[in-house]
Scaffold this active site. Structure first.
Site, PDB file in Angstrom:
ATOM      1  N   GLU A  50       0.820  -1.222   0.000  1.00 18.99           N
ATOM      2  CA  GLU A  50       0.000   0.000   0.000  1.00 18.99           C
ATOM      3  C   GLU A  50       0.851   1.269   0.000  1.00 18.99           C
ATOM      4  O   GLU A  50       0.479   2.278  -0.594  1.00 18.99           O
ATOM      5  CB  GLU A  50      -0.946   0.015   1.196  1.00 18.99           C
ATOM      6  N   PHE A 112     -11.904  -6.944  13.498  1.00 17.36           N
ATOM      7  CA  PHE A 112     -10.815  -7.404  12.649  1.00 17.36           C
ATOM      8  C   PHE A 112     -10.437  -6.324  11.628  1.00 17.36           C
ATOM      9  O   PHE A 112     -11.301  -5.774  10.959  1.00 17.36           O
ATOM     10  CB  PHE A 112     -11.231  -8.690  11.931  1.00 17.36           C
ATOM     11  N   GLN A 113      -9.168  -6.024  11.554  1.00 16.33           N
ATOM     12  CA  GLN A 113      -8.641  -4.997  10.652  1.00 16.33           C
ATOM     13  C   GLN A 113      -9.274  -3.623  10.880  1.00 16.33           C
ATOM     14  O   GLN A 113      -9.440  -2.838   9.961  1.00 16.33           O
ATOM     15  CB  GLN A 113      -8.737  -5.422   9.183  1.00 16.33           C
ATOM     16  N   LYS A 162     -17.560  -0.401   5.272  1.00 14.53           N
ATOM     17  CA  LYS A 162     -18.004  -1.372   4.280  1.00 14.53           C
ATOM     18  C   LYS A 162     -19.511  -1.296   4.039  1.00 14.53           C
ATOM     19  O   LYS A 162     -19.975  -1.378   2.895  1.00 14.53           O
ATOM     20  CB  LYS A 162     -17.616  -2.779   4.732  1.00 14.53           C
ATOM     21  N   MET A 474      24.424   8.319   3.331  1.00 12.59           N
ATOM     22  CA  MET A 474      24.298   9.640   3.944  1.00 12.59           C
ATOM     23  C   MET A 474      24.514   9.552   5.449  1.00 12.59           C
ATOM     24  O   MET A 474      25.183  10.402   6.048  1.00 12.59           O
ATOM     25  CB  MET A 474      22.929  10.252   3.629  1.00 12.59           C
TER      26      MET A 474
END
Lengths: 564, 157
Positions: A50, A112-113, A162, A474
């Site tokens: 993502e 969940f999630q 959803k 760096m």
């Protein structure tokens, strides 16, 4: 039209003329993905992470000047995308990022999630929405695109539960956006502009200080004209590279921590800073109290909060840079005499002669700066250039011959390693005719290396040039200079076989140690038009110079470092 | 460094979900102080009004104002110069203290005893924040059990 929330998302994207979105499906966003499957109006590119989807949308947005769109699911899908949102927020990139959320009935139950997505994105977006009713979706999506692209651009996050994507409601996208609390100032105050131009007329050593806002405002043409008309020299920030073009005689170079000696000295000696779309970032100013110490400051910006935030502006002008530049041009034509600045230009020419940006080819291994210059010679304007973050990024900003705005795309504000490869993929989608080059390091490339799969699948032939010094260069440079060479966790001697890695995904890999090999590899990669890794072994201990140590004054530059 | 002075600002915002978090996140994220904050809907409108007491130099205040303006649901930011400012305090005292003395003290600060139960007295005052400080100092000798301050509200004169 009565349609579902998911269908509304599709209809809104079509209405916004979106041609490509980048995303990754998951549970909470499945209703929308089902509608994506059924349509042919825009293309969906399945990134492999993502974060990369959002960086790709950023690359697309920066190369095209349009709003980039990414779509993700709830929970980990969203949290993975946060770095992309923060990156876009810091660099003012217009994005609409749509995430799924658990159904309304489950919000707050640790489902969940589930994660409080708008709570997290609040501090790294220009605005965000949690949609609680499908009837609000058309308005919210239209506002999201409007807010993303107007004023100071930025990312807007829309979180949709959803069940809202399944809900049926009326879709009407025709109503114009009306947000009474959001009305960006686009026209600069004309009296203030006049005063500013009078200050330019009266100055002896004025200096244009150009920032990324020039690119966002599509004002490069006007600024080029203004610079030419007034005959005033200019420095560019990291984000403004390409504004004037490397051949412009009035362009000094980049300023700041790794700016050129001449650019930093000019800023230190100017008596009038003409700041256009720049925000006086700490990497630009160095020690604030010593920055342009004897200068008056004109500051033009679309964001009032940027003005006098760090450096007090004597002539603050809030407005769209394109509009302001046009007004400045008209007034300048009447009153500015370019002959006036000739002695100042001579001073700057001397600075340039004294310490030009340079490097020495004094090692058996290739110098990274040579590689960048060579790509510039071979491809020049034919390439769009992205980078990751670190030494390679600074060398590219210093040495690549940029000739136009939107050619150069890098993560400036947030400094996100892993930005370059997915961004280059988005750039390739936006500008398929040009070669998409990503200069990267052996550290950065591994942070989004999975995008090899996406670029191979969608035939987006990004050429990744890995300036491989087996170090997090760096950080290693800072450790060498400021931590008595204690190279803590920066030695990357153990690394993958980058050639095989590219090949494993169906790309092509080259290992390069000489100039001839590099030329051949680049030529081959461009001709074959495939996703490529060019693993260039470069001198391990090369440092980015000049350097203004953090918190130091711009005129106190370290010009070289000799290994003891 | 310029001295950080006490300042009062009012913010008019669209009364919608999470608007308060946007404001407080801005203050915490940018390291600004909140001394007190009150918020309530403005009658017969879709707006709410916040009164924020903060402290900072002129430069910091200018940034706070601009950053607040940048938030999309913010309609107006008022930096008060000439203002009427009031704050309320409720204080619980044990009933063993003298009712009449407490009552007299309250009336000096624009307040009164608002509740008396078997064991406790609750007194209320509404006055300028500085004067509420004085009241609370004076009330100490009546052994207050619990104190709540409302935070200031303000209107430009």
């Amino acid at each position: 039209m009565q349609i579902s929330g998911a269908q509304m998302v599709i209809e809104a994207l079509i209405a916004e003329n979106v041609d490509t979105i980048f995303g990754y499906p998951g549970g909470a966003i499945m209703n929308v993905y089902d509608e994506i499957y059924k349509q042919n109006s825009f293309k969906h590119i399945l990134a492999r992470h993502e974060q990369a989807a959002v960086h790709a949308a950023e690359g697309y947005a920066k190369a095209s000047g349009r709003v980039g769109v990414a779509m993700i699911t709830s929970g980990p899908g969203f949290t993975n995308a946060v770095t992309g949102l923060a990156d876009a927020y810091m660099d003012s990139i217009p994005l609409v990022v749509i995430s799924g959320q658990v159904p309304m009935s489950l919000i707050g139950t640790d489902a969940f999630q589930e994660i409080d997505a708008v709570g997290i994105s609040r501090s790294c977006t220009k605005h965000n929405y949690l949609v609680t009713d499908a009837a609000d979706l058309p308005r919210i999506l239209k506002e999201a695109f409007y807010i993303a692209r107007t004023g100071r651009p930025g990312p807007v996050h829309v979180d949709i539960p959803k069940d809202v994507t399944a809900q049926i409601a009326t879709f009407d996208y025709s109503k114009p956006v009306e947000i009474e609390t959001y009305k960006p100032t686009v026209n600069g105050n004309i009296r203030q502009i006049k005063k500013a131009v009078e200050a330019i007329r009266d100055a002896k050593r004025p200096l244009f200080y150009l920032g990324g806002g020039v690119i966002h405002a599509d004002a490069a043409d006007e600024i080029r004209e203004l610079v030419k008309l007034t005959g005033i020299p200019a420095v560019e920030t990291l984000m403004a590279r390409g504004t004037l073009g490397f051949e412009n005689p009035l362009l000094i170079s980049m300023l700041g921590m790794h700016g050129s000696y001449a650019a930093n000295m000019a800023m230190s000696e100017t008596d009038l800073v003409i700041g256009l779309g720049a925000r006086f970032d700490d990497r630009v100013t160095g020690k604030l109290s010593e920055f342009a110490k004897n200068a008056k400051v004109i500051h033009v910006d679309i964001d009032p909060a940027s003005i006098s935030k760090l450096v007090t502006a004597d002539f603050p002008i809030v407005g769209d840079l394109k509009n302001v530049a046009i007004s400045m041009l008209e007034i300048s034509k009447e009153i500015v005499d370019k002959e006036r600045y000739t002695p100042w230009l001579d001073t700057i020419a001397n600075f340039n002669k004294l310490h030009p940006l340079s490097y020495k080819e004094d090692t058996p291994e290739l110098k990274p700066q040579w590689v960048i210059q060579r790509v510039g010679e071979l491809l020049g304007d034919r390439a769009n250039v992205t980078t990751d973050v670190g030494q390679h990024q600074m060398w590219t900003a210093q040495f690549y011959p940029f000739s136009r705005p939107r050619q150069w795309i890098t993560s400036g504000g947030l400094g996100t390693m892993g930005f370059g490869f997915p961004a280059a993929m988005g750039v390739k989608v936006a500008d398929p005719e040009r070669v998409s080059i990503n200069f990267t390091g052996d550290g950065s490339i591994l942070m989004n290396v999975q995008e090899l799969m996406t670029t191979v699948e969608y035939k987006l032939p990004v050429i990744n040039i890995i300036l491989n010094n087996n170090y997090l260069g760096m950080v290693r440079q800072w450790q060498t200079l400021f931590y008595n060479k204690r190279h803590s966790s920066t030695d990357l001697s153990v690394q993958p076989d980058f050639v095989k890695l590219a090949e494993a995904f169906g790309g092509i890999g080259y290992r390069v140690t000489t100039k001839e090999e590099f030329d051949a590899a680049l030529k081959d990669a461009v001709e074959k038009n495939v996703v490529a890794f060019i693993d260039v072994k470069v001198h391990r201990l090369e440092n980015v110079m000049p350097m203004v140590p953090a918190g130091g004054s711009l005129f106190n530059m370290m010009l070289e470092y000799k290994e003891k | 460094m310029e001295e950080a002075a006490r300042r009062v600002i009012s913010v008019i915002v669209i009364n919608e979900a999470s608007v308060l978090s946007r404001i407080t996140d801005l203050f915490s994220g940018r390291g600004y102080n909140i001394t007190s904050l009150t918020v309530a809907p403005i009658p017969e409108s879709r707006y709410s009004r916040l009164t924020i007491v903060t402290s900072g130099s002129v430069r910091v205040m200018e940034q706070i104002t601009k950053q607040l303006h940048k938030l999309i649901p913010v309609l107006k930011v008022i930096e008060h110069a000439d203002l009427v400012e009031k704050e309320m305090a409720l204080v619980k005292f044990p009933i063993t203290e003298t009712l009449s003395e407490i009552s007299a003290l309250c009336s000096a600060y624009n307040g009164s005893i608002v509740n008396v139960s078997e064991e406790l007295i609750i007194a209320m005052v509404a006055d300028e924040p500085k004067r509420v400080d004085y009241f609370l100092a004076a009330a100490k000798r009546f052994h207050p059990r619990e104190i709540v301050r409302s935070g200031a509200v303000a209107l430009e004169r």
